[in-house]
Motif scaffolding. Structure first.
Motif, short mmCIF file in Angstrom:
data_model
loop_
_atom_site.label_atom_id
_atom_site.label_comp_id
_atom_site.label_asym_id
_atom_site.label_seq_id
_atom_site.Cartn_x
_atom_site.Cartn_y
_atom_site.Cartn_z
N LYS A 145 0.79 -1.22 0.00
CA LYS A 145 0.00 0.00 0.00
C LYS A 145 0.83 1.28 0.00
N ASN A 146 2.11 1.20 0.34
CA ASN A 146 2.88 2.43 0.52
C ASN A 146 3.99 2.66 -0.50
N ASP B 202 4.07 9.33 6.75
CA ASP B 202 2.80 9.75 6.16
C ASP B 202 2.60 9.10 4.79
N ASP B 203 1.34 8.99 4.41
CA ASP B 203 0.98 8.42 3.11
C ASP B 203 0.99 9.54 2.07
#
Length: 429
Positions: free
Chosen positions: A193-194, A362-363
């Protein structure tokens, strides 16, 4: 970030680059997204190079696979292979003997060490050499005590342990301290996801600093550094890939400051957005002007008749909304923006470069989504870069899911059924 598995297909032909390109093109065309592809992240296989080149996409090599190849290159060093052979022989001896494992557990409990099993390295397993040495050092006191136990009558193995010198231990400590950064970097880009393409160059820069030979390095450490960085420095060197990664890094709010000194990157970003905006405007103009006038009028009349047959119900206003309806109408009326697209982009770039970077936890995609009203132009372009994965590890997990689905007990399952099961597993669960 979201990920979906579109389709899995049975391929009965040889896995050549041409066949793979045809299969990929068919799937993308069926889903209507062929023209929306920004880049393709694949492993370093030669047939994938041919396929992506044939499709004329930007090919991004899997960064996790690249790190693994650099770590595996250490096996080719004689100074490493001979030293590792001593440790591997001890690990194999303990793992193959049930009595040795029992004695080792007793020594672990007596020395208050973690009840961990030893790890044997496998070249195809990422970072397995680092993991084997790390576990070996952790359990070395227990291994040494087990080898002296009277229940283990293995003079040859005891002699082999005796030949394991303090210098070998120091090399193991140096190896773990040096390769820990590679292991952490692999973990960074192996999640789903990152990791985006914007973090490849910052990680490479940190690895370059870490593997730079210094005056205080021993011969063993300097050889390791030269071998690893000599392999990594050859990656991502083409002008197309380098430019793409630089722009992705600049549009990543976690690492944008690393491109502050590279004015060409920001000029390319601005130029690409203006070119894209001009192309979209031309398409919109062609769409508005196309077709016959009478046909357009007939379409408008039919749409009006349909609206009369199915009138839309306006939501009921609250008393407060009804009281201030005239003022609200003035408030929400869009103001004509007199600023040109070029000025708007320059303003957003100036604001974006001036703001402090966000922390790496942070995303980045979520940050751009929250700031899309502040940076309407840049956010649209940032998403086209941040959607590109840094590694192809998610596809490797799809292979594992397919292996669990098509097993010995279900060997006659049809390809269509397997496709549906994998689709449900990866997209719904």
């Amino acid at each position: 970030m979201r990920q979906k598995v579109l389709q899995t297909k049975a391929v009965y032909k040889a896995q050549t680059g041409i066949v793979i390109a045809e299969e990929i093109a068919d799937v993308l065309t069926d889903f209507g997204i062929f023209d929306k592809i920004v880049a393709v992240t694949v492993d370093n296989a030669a047939n994938m190079d041919v396929a992506i080149h044939r499709l004329q996409f930007v090919k991004l090599g899997c960064f996790a696979h690249t790190l693994n190849l650099a770590a595996q290159s250490l096996y080719s060093l004689a100074i490493v292979s001979q030293w590792i052979a001593k440790i591997r022989a001890l690990v194999v001896w303990i793992k193959r003997s049930s009595m040795a494992k029992t004695v080792l557990q007793e020594k672990q409990a007596f020395l208050k060490l973690p009840q961990h099993s030893l790890i044997l390295d496998v070249r195809t397993r990422w970072n397995s050499l680092h993991l084997m040495l790390e576990r070996f050092l952790e359990q070395y006191p227990a291994i040494q005590a087990a080898s002296l136990d009277q229940r283990l009558r293995k003079p040859m193995e005891r002699d082999r342990l005796a030949r394991f010198t303090d210098e070998d231990l120091r090399r193991a400590e140096d190896f773990i301290r040096l390769m820990r950064v590679m292991y952490t970097s692999t973990l960074c880009v192996s999640s789903e996801k990152n990791p985006t393409s914007g973090q490849i160059l910052p990680i490479l820069k940190k690895l370059e600093m870490h593997f730079t030979v210094t005056d205080g390095d021993t011969v063993f450490v300097s050889n390791l550094k030269k071998q690893v960085w000599g392999n990594l420095s050859k990656r991502y060197q083409s002008d197309e890939i380098r430019s793409f990664l630089e722009e992705a890094t600049a549009l990543d709010p976690r690492f944008k400051q690393k491109m502050d000194d590279n004015a060409a990157v920001w000029d390319r970003i601005k130029g690409k957005f203006l070119a894209k905006n001009l192309t979209d405007s031309e398409k919109s103009t062609d769409l508005d002007c196309g077709g016959d006038g009478d046909e357009n009028m007939e379409g408008m009349e039919s749409e009006a008749e349909e609206n009369q047959m199915h009138p839309c119900k306006n939501p009921k206003m609250t008393p407060l909304e009804e009281l201030f309806a005239d003022e609200d109408a003035q408030k929400v009326t869009p103001q004509q923006n007199s600023m040109s697209i070029q000025d708007q982009v320059e303003k957003e770039l100036h604001m974006y470069k001036a703001m402090p970077r966000i922390v790496t936890s942070d995303d980045a995609a979520a940050w751009w989504w929250n700031m899309r009203t502040t940076y309407p132009c840049l956010s649209d372009m940032a998403f086209s870069y941040l959607c590109v994965q840094a590694s192809s590890t998610p596809s490797e997990r799809v292979f594992s899911t397919a292996g669990d689905t098509i097993c010995a007990e279900r060997s006659r399952i049809l390809p269509e059924k397997a496709d549906m099961l994998v689709f449900l597993n990866k997209n719904c669960f």
